[in-house]
Design a protein around this motif. Structure first.
Motif, PDB file in Angstrom:
ATOM      1  N   LEU A 159      -2.149  48.986 -19.746  1.00  0.00           N
ATOM      2  CA  LEU A 159      -2.393  47.980 -20.377  1.00  0.00           C
ATOM      3  C   LEU A 159      -3.581  48.200 -21.213  1.00  0.00           C
ATOM      4  O   LEU A 159      -3.872  47.583 -22.410  1.00  0.00           O
ATOM      5  N   LYS A 160      -4.462  48.970 -20.770  1.00  0.00           N
ATOM      6  CA  LYS A 160      -5.735  49.146 -21.585  1.00  0.00           C
ATOM      7  C   LYS A 160      -5.396  50.139 -22.630  1.00  0.00           C
ATOM      8  O   LYS A 160      -5.913  49.651 -23.877  1.00  0.00           O
ATOM      9  N   ASN A 161      -4.643  50.932 -22.751  1.00  0.00           N
ATOM     10  CA  ASN A 161      -4.042  51.783 -23.705  1.00  0.00           C
ATOM     11  C   ASN A 161      -3.448  50.738 -25.010  1.00  0.00           C
ATOM     12  O   ASN A 161      -3.512  51.231 -25.869  1.00  0.00           O
ATOM     13  N   SER A 162      -2.954  49.658 -24.473  1.00  0.00           N
ATOM     14  CA  SER A 162      -2.231  48.628 -25.271  1.00  0.00           C
ATOM     15  C   SER A 162      -3.242  47.699 -25.947  1.00  0.00           C
ATOM     16  O   SER A 162      -2.953  46.658 -26.653  1.00  0.00           O
ATOM     17  N   GLY A 163      -4.262  47.827 -25.361  1.00  0.00           N
ATOM     18  CA  GLY A 163      -5.412  46.670 -25.890  1.00  0.00           C
ATOM     19  C   GLY A 163      -5.468  45.551 -25.158  1.00  0.00           C
ATOM     20  O   GLY A 163      -5.963  44.404 -25.551  1.00  0.00           O
ATOM     21  N   LEU A 164      -4.837  45.501 -23.979  1.00  0.00           N
ATOM     22  CA  LEU A 164      -4.615  44.160 -23.179  1.00  0.00           C
ATOM     23  C   LEU A 164      -5.256  44.699 -21.877  1.00  0.00           C
ATOM     24  O   LEU A 164      -4.728  45.712 -21.010  1.00  0.00           O
ATOM     25  N   GLU A 165      -6.220  43.638 -21.241  1.00  0.00           N
ATOM     26  CA  GLU A 165      -6.758  43.960 -20.019  1.00  0.00           C
ATOM     27  C   GLU A 165      -6.742  42.775 -19.126  1.00  0.00           C
ATOM     28  O   GLU A 165      -7.704  42.205 -18.843  1.00  0.00           O
ATOM     29  N   PRO A 166      -5.571  42.311 -18.650  1.00  0.00           N
ATOM     30  CA  PRO A 166      -5.822  41.195 -17.486  1.00  0.00           C
ATOM     31  C   PRO A 166      -6.108  41.865 -16.224  1.00  0.00           C
ATOM     32  O   PRO A 166      -6.207  43.159 -16.258  1.00  0.00           O
ATOM     33  N   ARG A 167      -6.298  40.959 -15.252  1.00  0.00           N
ATOM     34  CA  ARG A 167      -6.856  41.353 -13.994  1.00  0.00           C
ATOM     35  C   ARG A 167      -5.814  42.310 -13.300  1.00  0.00           C
ATOM     36  O   ARG A 167      -4.753  41.406 -13.071  1.00  0.00           O
ATOM     37  N   VAL A 168      -5.871  43.417 -13.132  1.00  0.00           N
ATOM     38  CA  VAL A 168      -4.914  44.011 -12.169  1.00  0.00           C
ATOM     39  C   VAL A 168      -5.553  44.241 -11.046  1.00  0.00           C
ATOM     40  O   VAL A 168      -6.472  44.986 -10.657  1.00  0.00           O
ATOM     41  N   ILE A 169      -4.896  43.777  -9.729  1.00  0.00           N
ATOM     42  CA  ILE A 169      -5.338  43.629  -8.549  1.00  0.00           C
ATOM     43  C   ILE A 169      -4.488  44.557  -7.579  1.00  0.00           C
ATOM     44  O   ILE A 169      -3.189  44.447  -7.604  1.00  0.00           O
ATOM     45  N   GLY A 170      -5.122  45.641  -6.889  1.00  0.00           N
ATOM     46  CA  GLY A 170      -4.362  46.110  -5.679  1.00  0.00           C
ATOM     47  C   GLY A 170      -4.268  45.845  -4.540  1.00  0.00           C
ATOM     48  O   GLY A 170      -5.355  45.270  -4.160  1.00  0.00           O
ATOM     49  N   GLY A 171      -2.959  45.269  -4.038  1.00  0.00           N
ATOM     50  CA  GLY A 171      -3.021  44.708  -2.616  1.00  0.00           C
ATOM     51  C   GLY A 171      -1.618  44.157  -2.546  1.00  0.00           C
ATOM     52  O   GLY A 171      -0.542  44.331  -3.175  1.00  0.00           O
ATOM     53  N   ASP A 172      -1.408  43.302  -1.343  1.00  0.00           N
ATOM     54  CA  ASP A 172      -0.380  42.690  -0.973  1.00  0.00           C
ATOM     55  C   ASP A 172      -0.047  41.644  -1.656  1.00  0.00           C
ATOM     56  O   ASP A 172      -0.436  40.479  -1.693  1.00  0.00           O
ATOM     57  N   GLY A 173       1.125  41.495  -2.553  1.00  0.00           N
ATOM     58  CA  GLY A 173       1.263  40.323  -3.227  1.00  0.00           C
ATOM     59  C   GLY A 173       1.676  39.194  -2.460  1.00  0.00           C
ATOM     60  O   GLY A 173       1.712  38.103  -3.013  1.00  0.00           O
ATOM     61  N   ALA A 174       2.194  39.440  -1.414  1.00  0.00           N
ATOM     62  CA  ALA A 174       2.454  38.114  -0.450  1.00  0.00           C
ATOM     63  C   ALA A 174       1.253  37.239  -0.201  1.00  0.00           C
ATOM     64  O   ALA A 174       1.371  35.977   0.046  1.00  0.00           O
ATOM     65  N   ALA A 175       0.186  37.808  -0.269  1.00  0.00           N
ATOM     66  CA  ALA A 175      -1.225  37.282  -0.090  1.00  0.00           C
ATOM     67  C   ALA A 175      -1.529  36.588  -1.336  1.00  0.00           C
ATOM     68  O   ALA A 175      -2.805  35.818  -1.584  1.00  0.00           O
ATOM     69  N   GLY A 176      -0.943  36.649  -2.565  1.00  0.00           N
ATOM     70  CA  GLY A 176      -1.362  36.258  -3.811  1.00  0.00           C
ATOM     71  C   GLY A 176      -2.719  36.748  -4.259  1.00  0.00           C
ATOM     72  O   GLY A 176      -3.045  37.955  -3.893  1.00  0.00           O
ATOM     73  N   HIS A 177      -3.749  35.933  -4.799  1.00  0.00           N
ATOM     74  CA  HIS A 177      -4.836  36.099  -5.290  1.00  0.00           C
ATOM     75  C   HIS A 177      -5.672  35.054  -5.059  1.00  0.00           C
ATOM     76  O   HIS A 177      -5.796  34.396  -6.252  1.00  0.00           O
ATOM     77  N   ALA A 178      -6.331  34.789  -3.982  1.00  0.00           N
ATOM     78  CA  ALA A 178      -6.872  33.552  -3.790  1.00  0.00           C
ATOM     79  C   ALA A 178      -8.083  33.318  -4.841  1.00  0.00           C
ATOM     80  O   ALA A 178      -8.440  32.252  -5.278  1.00  0.00           O
ATOM     81  N   ALA A 179      -8.958  34.355  -5.259  1.00  0.00           N
ATOM     82  CA  ALA A 179     -10.265  34.146  -5.924  1.00  0.00           C
ATOM     83  C   ALA A 179      -9.759  33.645  -7.266  1.00  0.00           C
ATOM     84  O   ALA A 179     -10.693  33.079  -8.002  1.00  0.00           O
ATOM     85  N   GLY A 180      -8.617  33.874  -7.922  1.00  0.00           N
ATOM     86  CA  GLY A 180      -8.313  33.409  -9.065  1.00  0.00           C
ATOM     87  C   GLY A 180      -7.421  31.860  -9.033  1.00  0.00           C
ATOM     88  O   GLY A 180      -7.176  31.418 -10.085  1.00  0.00           O
ATOM     89  N   ALA A 181      -7.303  31.417  -8.140  1.00  0.00           N
ATOM     90  CA  ALA A 181      -6.592  30.287  -7.886  1.00  0.00           C
ATOM     91  C   ALA A 181      -7.200  28.898  -8.335  1.00  0.00           C
ATOM     92  O   ALA A 181      -8.666  29.017  -8.133  1.00  0.00           O
ATOM     93  N   PRO A 182      -6.721  27.974  -8.412  1.00  0.00           N
ATOM     94  CA  PRO A 182      -5.342  27.503  -8.477  1.00  0.00           C
ATOM     95  C   PRO A 182      -4.641  28.104  -9.826  1.00  0.00           C
ATOM     96  O   PRO A 182      -5.271  28.173 -10.798  1.00  0.00           O
ATOM     97  N   TYR A 183      -3.253  28.487  -9.737  1.00  0.00           N
ATOM     98  CA  TYR A 183      -2.410  28.845 -10.847  1.00  0.00           C
ATOM     99  C   TYR A 183      -1.593  27.916 -11.331  1.00  0.00           C
ATOM    100  O   TYR A 183      -1.224  27.072 -10.647  1.00  0.00           O
ATOM    101  N   ASP A 184      -1.418  27.787 -12.727  1.00  0.00           N
ATOM    102  CA  ASP A 184      -0.298  26.951 -13.247  1.00  0.00           C
ATOM    103  C   ASP A 184       1.340  27.591 -12.823  1.00  0.00           C
ATOM    104  O   ASP A 184       2.017  26.869 -13.118  1.00  0.00           O
ATOM    105  N   ARG A 185       1.385  28.986 -13.063  1.00  0.00           N
ATOM    106  CA  ARG A 185       2.427  29.567 -12.614  1.00  0.00           C
ATOM    107  C   ARG A 185       2.294  30.909 -11.916  1.00  0.00           C
ATOM    108  O   ARG A 185       1.159  31.469 -11.881  1.00  0.00           O
ATOM    109  N   ILE A 186       3.311  31.038 -10.945  1.00  0.00           N
ATOM    110  CA  ILE A 186       3.219  32.213 -10.172  1.00  0.00           C
ATOM    111  C   ILE A 186       4.631  32.868 -10.604  1.00  0.00           C
ATOM    112  O   ILE A 186       5.813  32.251 -10.441  1.00  0.00           O
ATOM    113  N   ILE A 187       4.556  34.402 -10.897  1.00  0.00           N
ATOM    114  CA  ILE A 187       5.932  34.786 -11.229  1.00  0.00           C
ATOM    115  C   ILE A 187       6.052  36.182 -10.627  1.00  0.00           C
ATOM    116  O   ILE A 187       5.295  36.876 -10.496  1.00  0.00           O
TER     117      ILE A 187
END
Length: 393
Positions: A159-187
């Motif tokens: 992503l960095k090489n492509s000039g795009l840097e969204p937040r990449v979180i290492g962890g269990d996706g089943a837990a989502g990412h509460a720190a960024g909630a609420p979300y309009d879309r989860i995919i």
């Protein structure tokens, strides 16, 4: 051309765009077509990928034309095997892949993102899907979670090489990412057998959760849920997708290692229902059976070294307490021998599930839906939530 594309890559992408416009239900929107040019797929694939049913390694250095052809075919590309461990001479199995571009674009269209939406992606993989979302919505609006730390690091670099840097979180996706909630879309880019409660909790009312679906019986379908003000989510399935299962929902069971024992004495009976009717090309039947039997899995055993048996279909519960086997003698298609053991009669349950599906007209996945309550309860339904699917077993 973009700075990461040469003439060969541009030709390959033009070919893919033509294929997508012929494959997708409707032509690509100008916004998504511009995004595909800005975030080319090949820039996110590793040096080595695996192709074919035998998962033969293909490297960009040794076979650049094959590698590029693979990168821009409308097919999934296996990008990791055996969870990143060297299988040696052992069995190879896919553990991460770049999804086929047509399903990527179909899911992005179903997600129905709008300017300003906050999006959480579960399953970063190569980072390409996150890159498409980040280009469309702005990197600050996209968070992506990857359970495999090696894949997470590589995706972040892609992503960095492509000039795009969204937040990449290492962890269990089943837990989502509460720190960024609420979300309009989860995919999600992995299939689930249960929608994690954290996803419902982290989606704002009116928000959408889009995830591939799987049961132990059959991996198939997409589930699009809308979350209401009480934290309950409901929505319909759509067909034509199969994704790898979320790692924390994997099941490692084998018939002879974990289920069948020498001291088991099964009951014998006969059936006229062909085992291929519930395991073959009838995907609609398999999908409906999976919704009714949420804890039953199956596997085929060809040439089982049993007198008078050419093929055997095994069924078992995920808790390994009940099993069944359906034998074909290699000749007649009118009757099959059934063996059942344990507190449940699994083949009888399959017959009942198949009979119910036939009795309601043999509907496809698009006729079914699911309601997931805030407490985690899942209720599949046919046509509307007022018509729950019967649970067998």
């Amino acid at each position: 051309m973009t700075k990461s594309m040469g003439a060969a890559e541009e030709i390959a992408l033009r070919g893919l765009l033509g294929a997508l416009n012929n494959t997708l239900p409707s032509p690509l929107s100008p916004e998504w077509e511009r995004t595909l040019w800005a975030v080319p797929r090949h820039a996110f694939l590793p040096e080595q990928v695996w192709v074919g049913e035998d998962l033969t390694a293909c490297t960009r250095t040794a076979a650049p034309e094959n590698w590029l052809r693979t990168a821009y075919a409308d097919d999934p590309v296996v990008t990791q095997i055996n969870d990143g461990k060297d299988p040696g001479d052992g069995e190879r199995w896919p553990s991460s892949s770049a999804s086929a571009p047509s399903i990527v674009l179909r899911m992005l269209n179903m997600l129905d993102v709008e300017h300003g939406h906050q999006v959480l992606e579960i399953g970063t993989g190569t980072g390409w899907n996150a890159g498409l979302l980040a280009h469309r919505l702005g990197a600050q609006n996209v968070t992506t979670v990857e359970v495999d730390p090696v894949l997470a690091l590589q995706a972040a670099q892609n992503l960095k090489n492509s000039g795009l840097e969204p937040r990449v979180i290492g962890g269990d996706g089943a837990a989502g990412h509460a720190a960024g909630a609420p979300y309009d879309r989860i995919i999600a880019t992995c299939s689930v057998r249960e929608v994690p409660r954290a996803w419902l909790e982290q989606t704002r009312p009116g928000g959408v959760i889009l995830t591939p679906w799987e049961t132990p019986w059959f991996c198939y379908g997409l589930l699009r849920l809308v979350v209401d003000s009480t934290g309950t989510a409901s929505g319909r399935f759509s067909p034509h997708s199969a994704f790898m299962l979320m790692r924390n929902q994997r099941m490692d069971l084998r018939i002879f290692r974990d289920v069948v024992r020498e001291e088991h004495v099964p009951d014998e009976s006969l059936t006229q229902l062909s085992p291929w009717a519930v395991t073959g090309d009838g995907w609609a039947a398999q999908f409906a059976i999976g919704l009714q039997l949420r804890d039953v899995w199956r596997t085929w055993h060809d040439n089982p070294n049993v007198d008078g048996t050419a093929s055997r279909l095994w069924l078992a519960t995920t808790d390994a307490t009940s099993w069944a086997a359906v034998d074909w003698d290699g000749q007649t298609e009118e009757r099959f021998t059934v063996w059942e053991y344990g507190p449940r009669r699994l083949w009888s349950e399959v017959e009942a599930a198949y009979k119910w599906w036939r009795s309601v007209g043999g509907p496809g996945p698009e006729c079914f839906g699911m309601t997931v309550r805030a407490d985690g309860a899942h209720t599949p339904w046919l046509t509307s939530p007022s018509q729950p699917v019967p649970a067998m077993g």
